[in-house]
Motif scaffolding. Structure first.
Motif, mmCIF file in Angstrom:
data_model
loop_
_atom_site.group_PDB
_atom_site.id
_atom_site.type_symbol
_atom_site.label_atom_id
_atom_site.label_comp_id
_atom_site.label_asym_id
_atom_site.label_seq_id
_atom_site.Cartn_x
_atom_site.Cartn_y
_atom_site.Cartn_z
ATOM 1 N N VAL A 149 4.229 -22.650 3.107
ATOM 2 C CA VAL A 149 3.803 -21.435 3.791
ATOM 3 C C VAL A 149 3.609 -20.350 2.746
ATOM 4 O O VAL A 149 4.236 -20.370 1.679
ATOM 5 C CB VAL A 149 4.809 -20.966 4.866
ATOM 6 N N GLN A 150 2.731 -19.410 3.058
ATOM 7 C CA GLN A 150 2.551 -18.267 2.180
ATOM 8 C C GLN A 150 2.132 -17.054 3.005
ATOM 9 O O GLN A 150 1.582 -17.196 4.105
ATOM 10 C CB GLN A 150 1.518 -18.554 1.094
ATOM 11 N N VAL A 151 2.435 -15.895 2.480
ATOM 12 C CA VAL A 151 2.006 -14.642 3.096
ATOM 13 C C VAL A 151 0.960 -14.022 2.180
ATOM 14 O O VAL A 151 1.216 -13.814 0.989
ATOM 15 C CB VAL A 151 3.185 -13.678 3.298
ATOM 16 N N VAL A 152 -0.224 -13.765 2.736
ATOM 17 C CA VAL A 152 -1.328 -13.168 1.989
ATOM 18 C C VAL A 152 -1.594 -11.778 2.562
ATOM 19 O O VAL A 152 -1.600 -11.597 3.786
ATOM 20 C CB VAL A 152 -2.604 -14.033 2.087
ATOM 21 N N ALA A 153 -1.790 -10.797 1.700
ATOM 22 C CA ALA A 153 -2.090 -9.433 2.142
ATOM 23 C C ALA A 153 -3.472 -9.031 1.639
ATOM 24 O O ALA A 153 -3.861 -9.360 0.521
ATOM 25 C CB ALA A 153 -1.039 -8.465 1.625
ATOM 26 N N SER A 154 -4.200 -8.322 2.479
ATOM 27 C CA SER A 154 -5.541 -7.865 2.122
ATOM 28 C C SER A 154 -5.665 -6.371 2.391
ATOM 29 O O SER A 154 -5.206 -5.884 3.425
ATOM 30 C CB SER A 154 -6.599 -8.614 2.942
ATOM 31 N N PRO A 155 -6.284 -5.624 1.485
ATOM 32 C CA PRO A 155 -6.522 -4.202 1.761
ATOM 33 C C PRO A 155 -7.357 -4.053 3.034
ATOM 34 O O PRO A 155 -8.335 -4.762 3.230
ATOM 35 C CB PRO A 155 -7.311 -3.728 0.530
ATOM 36 N N LEU A 156 -6.936 -3.140 3.889
ATOM 37 C CA LEU A 156 -7.633 -2.946 5.157
ATOM 38 C C LEU A 156 -9.098 -2.587 4.953
ATOM 39 O O LEU A 156 -9.982 -3.046 5.692
ATOM 40 C CB LEU A 156 -6.936 -1.839 5.957
ATOM 41 N N ILE A 157 -9.372 -1.819 3.911
ATOM 42 C CA ILE A 157 -10.738 -1.363 3.676
ATOM 43 C C ILE A 157 -11.691 -2.505 3.368
ATOM 44 O O ILE A 157 -12.909 -2.366 3.457
ATOM 45 C CB ILE A 157 -10.765 -0.317 2.536
ATOM 46 N N ARG A 158 -11.136 -3.663 3.016
ATOM 47 C CA ARG A 158 -11.978 -4.830 2.761
ATOM 48 C C ARG A 158 -12.585 -5.366 4.063
ATOM 49 O O ARG A 158 -13.598 -6.061 4.042
ATOM 50 C CB ARG A 158 -11.143 -5.924 2.088
ATOM 51 N N LEU A 159 -11.957 -5.031 5.216
ATOM 52 C CA LEU A 159 -12.424 -5.522 6.496
ATOM 53 C C LEU A 159 -12.995 -4.435 7.397
ATOM 54 O O LEU A 159 -13.777 -4.705 8.296
ATOM 55 C CB LEU A 159 -11.297 -6.252 7.236
ATOM 56 N N THR A 160 -12.546 -3.187 7.173
ATOM 57 C CA THR A 160 -13.033 -2.089 8.004
ATOM 58 C C THR A 160 -12.867 -0.765 7.261
ATOM 59 O O THR A 160 -11.986 -0.631 6.405
ATOM 60 C CB THR A 160 -12.267 -2.009 9.342
ATOM 61 N N ASN A 161 -13.705 0.198 7.608
ATOM 62 C CA ASN A 161 -13.599 1.533 7.007
ATOM 63 C C ASN A 161 -12.699 2.463 7.810
ATOM 64 O O ASN A 161 -12.467 3.606 7.413
ATOM 65 C CB ASN A 161 -14.988 2.169 6.884
ATOM 66 N N LYS A 162 -12.200 1.986 8.940
ATOM 67 C CA LYS A 162 -11.357 2.814 9.799
ATOM 68 C C LYS A 162 -9.927 2.828 9.287
ATOM 69 O O LYS A 162 -9.284 1.780 9.184
ATOM 70 C CB LYS A 162 -11.389 2.281 11.237
ATOM 71 N N PRO A 163 -9.367 3.998 8.955
ATOM 72 C CA PRO A 163 -7.988 4.069 8.468
ATOM 73 C C PRO A 163 -6.989 3.641 9.546
ATOM 74 O O PRO A 163 -7.172 3.926 10.729
ATOM 75 C CB PRO A 163 -7.802 5.558 8.111
ATOM 76 N N ASN A 164 -5.937 2.962 9.121
ATOM 77 C CA ASN A 164 -4.851 2.542 10.019
ATOM 78 C C ASN A 164 -5.361 1.776 11.237
ATOM 79 O O ASN A 164 -4.814 1.899 12.347
ATOM 80 C CB ASN A 164 -4.039 3.756 10.468
ATOM 81 N N ALA A 165 -6.397 1.000 11.048
ATOM 82 C CA ALA A 165 -6.978 0.226 12.153
ATOM 83 C C ALA A 165 -6.026 -0.878 12.597
ATOM 84 O O ALA A 165 -5.260 -1.426 11.804
ATOM 85 C CB ALA A 165 -8.310 -0.377 11.728
ATOM 86 N N SER A 166 -6.073 -1.193 13.885
ATOM 87 C CA SER A 166 -5.336 -2.342 14.403
ATOM 88 C C SER A 166 -6.194 -3.589 14.182
ATOM 89 O O SER A 166 -7.368 -3.499 13.820
ATOM 90 C CB SER A 166 -5.043 -2.163 15.894
ATOM 91 N N ILE A 167 -5.608 -4.737 14.420
ATOM 92 C CA ILE A 167 -6.376 -5.973 14.255
ATOM 93 C C ILE A 167 -7.521 -6.035 15.255
ATOM 94 O O ILE A 167 -8.598 -6.547 14.955
ATOM 95 C CB ILE A 167 -5.444 -7.213 14.386
ATOM 96 N N ASP A 169 -9.209 -3.431 16.261
ATOM 97 C CA ASP A 169 -10.247 -2.536 15.752
ATOM 98 C C ASP A 169 -11.158 -3.245 14.751
ATOM 99 O O ASP A 169 -12.348 -2.932 14.647
ATOM 100 C CB ASP A 169 -9.623 -1.310 15.074
ATOM 101 N N ILE A 170 -10.600 -4.173 14.032
ATOM 102 C CA ILE A 170 -11.388 -4.891 13.026
ATOM 103 C C ILE A 170 -12.422 -5.790 13.692
ATOM 104 O O ILE A 170 -13.562 -5.908 13.232
ATOM 105 C CB ILE A 170 -10.467 -5.722 12.118
#
Length: 262
Positions: A149-167, A169-170
């Motif tokens: 198992v692994q945990v991967v993190a991605s910058p939100l801005i890579r998926l959406t321009n909306k700050p503090n977006a929920s999943i 919202d993406i």
């Protein structure tokens, strides 16, 4: 016989009346070698102590990497509701992103016989915190017989321009996995590999869950994933297994996936 990559200082002290700083004779040699004092050079006490401190650093790192080879059941608490699992709660001491505040603490369960795997520095995000442009690997655990198992993190801005977006919202679960799929498989993602999607609510947090059959994936022919967004980051939990591991560990991996939360 091969020698250790880390060398030790052999020290000979000699009295001196001509200097206020007592000189030290220091030589670098392997731990198994003896070096005549006549071949050593004089080093002031301050430089000697500095050298000792620097030499201790790789030894500390070595001990840390060796400590991670032990089964997690030896240092993680048992899950009260199910003694066949232990609970991992990530804290700032575990990853660079948690220390930088880029990722919110997360947790999941795993069998006590699993071991934590080292994450290469180039994959850990250590070099780019606190502003990473690409996804990074937070932690990894594995068991030869059951999978990894692994945990991967991605910058939100890579998926959406909306700050503090929920999943939500993406976008839809299918849209999110299309962006994060390569980080599940380790290479490429084909929409035909997606067998099942579902949406889960835990309090105020929404999670997208996936079941994938990935015959060409580097991570394994069977992959489970769970994604959510919080703060400025999308966090992805991935459980992987090959065909042989999947036959005996499918239920265990699904339990681990279900337990993941941010």
């Amino acid at each position: 016989m091969a020698t250790s990559p880390f060398t030790s200082f052999l020290t000979v002290t000699t009295p001196s009346s001509s200097s206020k700083l007592t000189p030290f004779r220091t030589c670098r040699a392997s731990a198994s070698e003896s070096v005549p004092a006549s071949l050593c050079h004089h080093t002031p006490r301050r430089e000697f102590l500095k050298g000792i401190a620097l030499q201790a650093l790789p030894l500390i790192v070595l001990r840390e990497s060796q400590a991670r080879e032990v089964e997690v059941g030896s240092f993680l608490p048992t899950l009260p509701s199910d003694p066949s699992f232990v609970l991992f709660k990530a804290s700032p001491k575990d990853t660079p992103a948690l220390r930088a505040g880029n990722v919110q603490p997360y947790q999941f369960v795993l069998p006590p016989t699993w071991k934590q795997a080292r994450v290469a520095n180039i994959l850990s995000g250590n070099y780019c915190q606190p502003k990473c442009a690409e996804p990074w690997v937070e932690v990894k655990f594995e068991d030869d017989k059951q999978g990894k198992v692994q945990v991967v993190a991605s910058p939100l801005i890579r998926l959406t321009n909306k700050p503090n977006a929920s999943i939500e919202d993406i976008g839809s679960p299918e849209k999110v996995i299309a962006s994060l799929g390569p980080f599940v498989t380790g290479n490429t993602y084909d929409p035909d590999e997606l067998l099942e999607t579902s949406v889960e609510k835990l309090g105020d947090q929404t999670y997208y869950k996936y079941v994938l059959e990935t015959p060409y994936a580097l991570t394994g022919s069977h992959n489970l994933a769970k994604a959510t967004a919080k703060g400025n980051t999308v966090v992805l939990f991935v459980a992987s297994a090959n065909d042989k591991q999947w036959q005996t560990s499918e239920k265990t991996l699904k339990t681990m996936l279900d337990s993941f939360q941010v």
